[in-house]
Write a protein that holds these residues in place. Structure first.
Motif, PDB file in Angstrom:
ATOM      1  N   LYS A  27       0.830  -1.207   0.000  1.00 26.76           N
ATOM      2  CA  LYS A  27       0.000   0.000   0.000  1.00 26.76           C
ATOM      3  C   LYS A  27       0.865   1.258   0.000  1.00 26.76           C
ATOM      4  O   LYS A  27       0.588   2.218  -0.708  1.00 26.76           O
ATOM      5  N   LYS A  28       1.946   1.257   0.815  1.00 28.29           N
ATOM      6  CA  LYS A  28       2.834   2.410   0.866  1.00 28.29           C
ATOM      7  C   LYS A  28       3.483   2.642  -0.495  1.00 28.29           C
ATOM      8  O   LYS A  28       3.584   3.782  -0.952  1.00 28.29           O
ATOM      9  N   GLU A  30       2.381   1.759  -3.445  1.00 32.61           N
ATOM     10  CA  GLU A  30       1.371   2.245  -4.394  1.00 32.61           C
ATOM     11  C   GLU A  30       1.080   3.726  -4.159  1.00 32.61           C
ATOM     12  O   GLU A  30       0.904   4.486  -5.108  1.00 32.61           O
ATOM     13  N   LYS A  31       1.049   4.142  -2.897  1.00 28.97           N
ATOM     14  CA  LYS A  31       0.778   5.532  -2.560  1.00 28.97           C
ATOM     15  C   LYS A  31       1.892   6.443  -3.095  1.00 28.97           C
ATOM     16  O   LYS A  31       1.622   7.491  -3.685  1.00 28.97           O
ATOM     17  N   ARG A  34       1.700   6.622  -6.894  1.00 32.96           N
ATOM     18  CA  ARG A  34       0.591   7.482  -7.309  1.00 32.96           C
ATOM     19  C   ARG A  34       0.978   8.960  -7.210  1.00 32.96           C
ATOM     20  O   ARG A  34       0.705   9.746  -8.113  1.00 32.96           O
ATOM     21  N   LYS A  35       1.637   9.325  -6.097  1.00 34.53           N
ATOM     22  CA  LYS A  35       2.070  10.710  -5.927  1.00 34.53           C
ATOM     23  C   LYS A  35       3.043  11.116  -7.031  1.00 34.53           C
ATOM     24  O   LYS A  35       2.955  12.224  -7.567  1.00 34.53           O
TER      25      LYS A  35
END
Length: 56
Positions: A27-28, A30-31, A34-35
């Protein structure tokens, strides 16, 4: 019948923790990705706006 005193289920707990940590790390990642993508899109759009302003 209950387990004798002192006997713990550490193997499954360790596997569960490992899987949860993998999920959290995914999740980290992917975050962050995305940024980075959003920053690239914003930068590109700003450059295009500046280019249009000079041409007119």
């Amino acid at each position: 019948m209950p387990k004798p005193k002192g006997q713990k289920n550490t193997k499954n707990k360790a596997q569960h923790t490992k899987l949860l940590n993998r999920k959290i790390d995914k999740k980290k990642a992917e975050k962050v990705l995305r940024k980075e993508r959003l920053k690239a899109i914003i930068k590109k759009s700003k450059e295009e706006e500046e280019g249009e302003g000079e041409g007119a």
